[in-house]
Design a protein around this motif. Sequence first.
Motif, PDB file in Angstrom:
ATOM      1  N   GLY A 283       0.785  -1.227   0.000  1.00 24.19           N
ATOM      2  CA  GLY A 283       0.000   0.000   0.000  1.00 24.19           C
ATOM      3  C   GLY A 283       0.818   1.279   0.000  1.00 24.19           C
ATOM      4  N   GLU A 284       2.073   1.225   0.440  1.00 20.27           N
ATOM      5  CA  GLU A 284       2.915   2.425   0.447  1.00 20.27           C
ATOM      6  C   GLU A 284       3.056   3.016  -0.960  1.00 20.27           C
ATOM      7  N   GLN A 285       2.926   2.149  -1.969  1.00 26.88           N
ATOM      8  CA  GLN A 285       3.116   2.611  -3.343  1.00 26.88           C
ATOM      9  C   GLN A 285       1.898   3.365  -3.886  1.00 26.88           C
ATOM     10  N   TYR A 286       0.746   3.226  -3.246  1.00 31.68           N
ATOM     11  CA  TYR A 286      -0.451   3.918  -3.730  1.00 31.68           C
ATOM     12  C   TYR A 286      -1.239   4.511  -2.558  1.00 31.68           C
ATOM     13  N   ALA A 287      -0.547   4.881  -1.500  1.00 35.25           N
ATOM     14  CA  ALA A 287      -1.208   5.432  -0.315  1.00 35.25           C
ATOM     15  C   ALA A 287      -2.042   6.655  -0.654  1.00 35.25           C
ATOM     16  N   GLY A 288      -1.607   7.438  -1.615  1.00 34.32           N
ATOM     17  CA  GLY A 288      -2.366   8.615  -2.010  1.00 34.32           C
ATOM     18  C   GLY A 288      -3.684   8.305  -2.676  1.00 34.32           C
ATOM     19  N   ASN A 289      -3.884   7.031  -3.067  1.00 29.30           N
ATOM     20  CA  ASN A 289      -5.146   6.624  -3.711  1.00 29.30           C
ATOM     21  C   ASN A 289      -6.177   6.128  -2.711  1.00 29.30           C
ATOM     22  N   ILE A 290      -5.850   6.162  -1.417  1.00 23.06           N
ATOM     23  CA  ILE A 290      -6.739   5.623  -0.391  1.00 23.06           C
ATOM     24  C   ILE A 290      -7.273   6.761   0.463  1.00 23.06           C
ATOM     25  N   SER A 291      -8.594   6.898   0.513  1.00 24.84           N
ATOM     26  CA  SER A 291      -9.244   7.925   1.321  1.00 24.84           C
ATOM     27  C   SER A 291     -10.408   7.294   2.073  1.00 24.84           C
ATOM     28  N   ILE A 292     -10.271   7.195   3.393  1.00 26.13           N
ATOM     29  CA  ILE A 292     -11.323   6.626   4.245  1.00 26.13           C
ATOM     30  C   ILE A 292     -11.693   7.663   5.294  1.00 26.13           C
ATOM     31  N   SER A 293     -12.980   7.963   5.405  1.00 28.33           N
ATOM     32  CA  SER A 293     -13.412   8.990   6.345  1.00 28.33           C
ATOM     33  C   SER A 293     -14.711   8.604   7.023  1.00 28.33           C
ATOM     34  N   ASN A 294     -14.846   9.039   8.282  1.00 30.26           N
ATOM     35  CA  ASN A 294     -16.072   8.853   9.065  1.00 30.26           C
ATOM     36  C   ASN A 294     -16.575   7.410   8.996  1.00 30.26           C
ATOM     37  N   SER A 295     -15.668   6.471   9.187  1.00 26.39           N
ATOM     38  CA  SER A 295     -15.998   5.049   9.084  1.00 26.39           C
ATOM     39  C   SER A 295     -15.574   4.316  10.351  1.00 26.39           C
ATOM     40  N   VAL A 296     -16.259   3.228  10.648  1.00 24.33           N
ATOM     41  CA  VAL A 296     -15.903   2.342  11.750  1.00 24.33           C
ATOM     42  C   VAL A 296     -15.087   1.193  11.173  1.00 24.33           C
ATOM     43  N   LEU A 297     -13.855   1.042  11.656  1.00 27.93           N
ATOM     44  CA  LEU A 297     -12.927   0.073  11.080  1.00 27.93           C
ATOM     45  C   LEU A 297     -12.376  -0.851  12.154  1.00 27.93           C
ATOM     46  N   LYS A 298     -12.260  -2.113  11.793  1.00 28.71           N
ATOM     47  CA  LYS A 298     -11.588  -3.092  12.654  1.00 28.71           C
ATOM     48  C   LYS A 298     -10.217  -3.369  12.060  1.00 28.71           C
ATOM     49  N   THR A 299      -9.193  -2.775  12.627  1.00 29.28           N
ATOM     50  CA  THR A 299      -7.838  -2.940  12.105  1.00 29.28           C
ATOM     51  C   THR A 299      -6.812  -2.636  13.193  1.00 29.28           C
ATOM     52  N   LYS A 300      -5.795  -3.445  13.283  1.00 26.79           N
ATOM     53  CA  LYS A 300      -4.651  -3.170  14.137  1.00 26.79           C
ATOM     54  C   LYS A 300      -3.479  -2.652  13.311  1.00 26.79           C
ATOM     55  N   LYS A 301      -3.365  -3.185  12.119  1.00 22.91           N
ATOM     56  CA  LYS A 301      -2.235  -2.842  11.256  1.00 22.91           C
ATOM     57  C   LYS A 301      -2.227  -1.367  10.886  1.00 22.91           C
ATOM     58  N   TYR A 302      -3.416  -0.775  10.720  1.00 20.78           N
ATOM     59  CA  TYR A 302      -3.503   0.612  10.272  1.00 20.78           C
ATOM     60  C   TYR A 302      -4.071   1.523  11.354  1.00 20.78           C
ATOM     61  N   ASP A 303      -3.904   1.097  12.611  1.00 22.26           N
ATOM     62  CA  ASP A 303      -4.372   1.888  13.750  1.00 22.26           C
ATOM     63  C   ASP A 303      -3.306   2.915  14.129  1.00 22.26           C
ATOM     64  N   ASN A 304      -3.077   3.876  13.215  1.00 17.25           N
ATOM     65  CA  ASN A 304      -2.081   4.920  13.438  1.00 17.25           C
ATOM     66  C   ASN A 304      -2.414   6.092  12.523  1.00 17.25           C
ATOM     67  N   THR A 305      -1.539   7.089  12.511  1.00 21.11           N
ATOM     68  CA  THR A 305      -1.795   8.285  11.710  1.00 21.11           C
ATOM     69  C   THR A 305      -0.836   8.419  10.542  1.00 21.11           C
ATOM     70  N   GLY A 306      -0.138   7.340  10.175  1.00 18.77           N
ATOM     71  CA  GLY A 306       0.819   7.395   9.081  1.00 18.77           C
ATOM     72  C   GLY A 306       0.138   7.498   7.728  1.00 18.77           C
ATOM     73  N   ALA A 307       0.949   7.303   6.668  1.00 18.13           N
ATOM     74  CA  ALA A 307       0.424   7.432   5.311  1.00 18.13           C
ATOM     75  C   ALA A 307      -0.724   6.472   5.056  1.00 18.13           C
ATOM     76  N   LEU A 308      -0.634   5.249   5.613  1.00 14.98           N
ATOM     77  CA  LEU A 308      -1.714   4.264   5.466  1.00 14.98           C
ATOM     78  C   LEU A 308      -2.559   4.158   6.733  1.00 14.98           C
ATOM     79  N   GLY A 309      -2.162   4.838   7.803  1.00 16.81           N
ATOM     80  CA  GLY A 309      -2.918   4.796   9.050  1.00 16.81           C
ATOM     81  C   GLY A 309      -4.277   5.452   8.905  1.00 16.81           C
ATOM     82  N   GLN A 310      -5.252   4.940   9.654  1.00 12.70           N
ATOM     83  CA  GLN A 310      -6.627   5.408   9.500  1.00 12.70           C
ATOM     84  C   GLN A 310      -7.181   6.062  10.747  1.00 12.70           C
ATOM     85  N   ARG A 311      -6.316   6.362  11.722  1.00 11.63           N
ATOM     86  CA  ARG A 311      -6.783   7.081  12.901  1.00 11.63           C
ATOM     87  C   ARG A 311      -6.816   8.585  12.589  1.00 11.63           C
TER      88      ARG A 311
END
Length: 508
Positions: free
Chosen positions: A408-436
Amino acid sequence: MRFLFPLFLLLSSLVVVLPGCEPKEDLLTTDSSAKLEFAEDTVKFDTVFTSVGTVSKRLWVYNRNVRAVRVSEISLQNRPGVTYSLLVNGDATLTARNVEIRGKDSVLVLVRATIDPTPADLKPFLVVDDLKFLTNGNEQVVKVLSYGQNAYFHNREEIRRNTIWKADKPHVIYDYAFVDSAITLTIEPGTRIYSHAGAALLVGGKLLCNATFQPAGELKPTDRNVVRFQGDRREAAYQETPGQWGGIWFLSSSRDNVVRYTDIKNSAFGLLVLNPRVLRPFPSVTVENSIIQNISSAKQAFTNAGVQVALDGAALLALSGNFTARNVLMANCEQYAVEGLLGSSLQLDYCTIANYSTLTNRLTPSVILASTLKINNQVKTAAPSLTMRNAIVWGSMREGEELEFVDGEQYAGNISISNSVLKTKKYDNTGALGQRKNGNILNPTEGPGYLFKSTPLRFRGKALDFQLDTLSPASNKALPLPGLTRDLLNRPRNPTTPDIGAYERVNP
């Protein structure tokens, strides 16, 4: 006269010898390579049985061998729904034994079918049986296909002009129904489509499924105007069994498809866009106010025009295709719920993914994106994209991971998730792929028991209900979206603080 006596002796010798020289076609062979040939690979009873009735069909069986063969047994299984009998060489029987066919000769087998006199709504749509021939240890099978109800039957049908599937009778797909390129198939509100094992609806042109229907008020789950796709097994044990039929497949030439107010269940794939050559423009499908559930398929190999690729089952699977989904519930998929591969574009608004495995311990996340895929043993690359707004991604994965962005690092700019309830540990952060961020709610402490009204983990044996629980963390946390003012059941959403997911919670 002196030549007559020798000639008489010669003729006498022939008379003695000839009875001992049987023609080759009468000599019996026991060679296991001596097989039969059949005039048809399927005996089809095209007559639709609407009441008790008997119909007969002919099947020519050929022995192409020089010598005769003995067919030790000709038999049918007689599955429930239709009773069969045979007429072989003029003899009526349930099982014929030791039937001899001379070399280069044939035999006529007459198959008679009598429909079971049960009420129409209890009869199976299709009854498929095996007519077995056992010869020199070889078992050969001819399929016997009978129709048990009054319906429209689509048996390897190729639709080459604009067509409407009406709702006055059920539609049954056997093997496939194919919509040719530049052709539109329109499915009327309330149509019921039943597919036999492995059958699929293939769309090379355009599918408009319930495209113009608009309910006047709140839509009940059992509303007669909803289009419903499922398998053709009517028994109670099959009502929620995944993987019974192939699903709806959109091919490379397909464009501008619309699926609305439609339930799709118990298939290997829900909606599959299959564009392995990565041809542009990509096939596109808009899905609204629909439910896709009980989806399961072990990895399947697809071969088309020399292109081979293997895919797992999913409710929405885009291989170089585009999906727009609004107010859609995807539930109980044994592999993936949403899969975007090789340049695909996915937009999910107000969707609920409630992925609880019913058969196995699922090892795959509910939502996956991948930019690479092996096709014809060569790796192709194209970055996918995902826009997800006001959605729920939840499920029963033990590791707690329902999201996966492969490389996903290669296309992180193509991912936009907002106002959603997510079950994830891998992306539980604020990085390029993080969804917090962006108003997302990750891994709420209330857990799955409070997110929905009823899940397999919370109420075993109770009917599943993926509407929001009164304490759900998804309540009043969505961001209003233009034009999306009603939920899956056509109920009005709160104009300022709507709920996340496909359902707007109704206050008691």
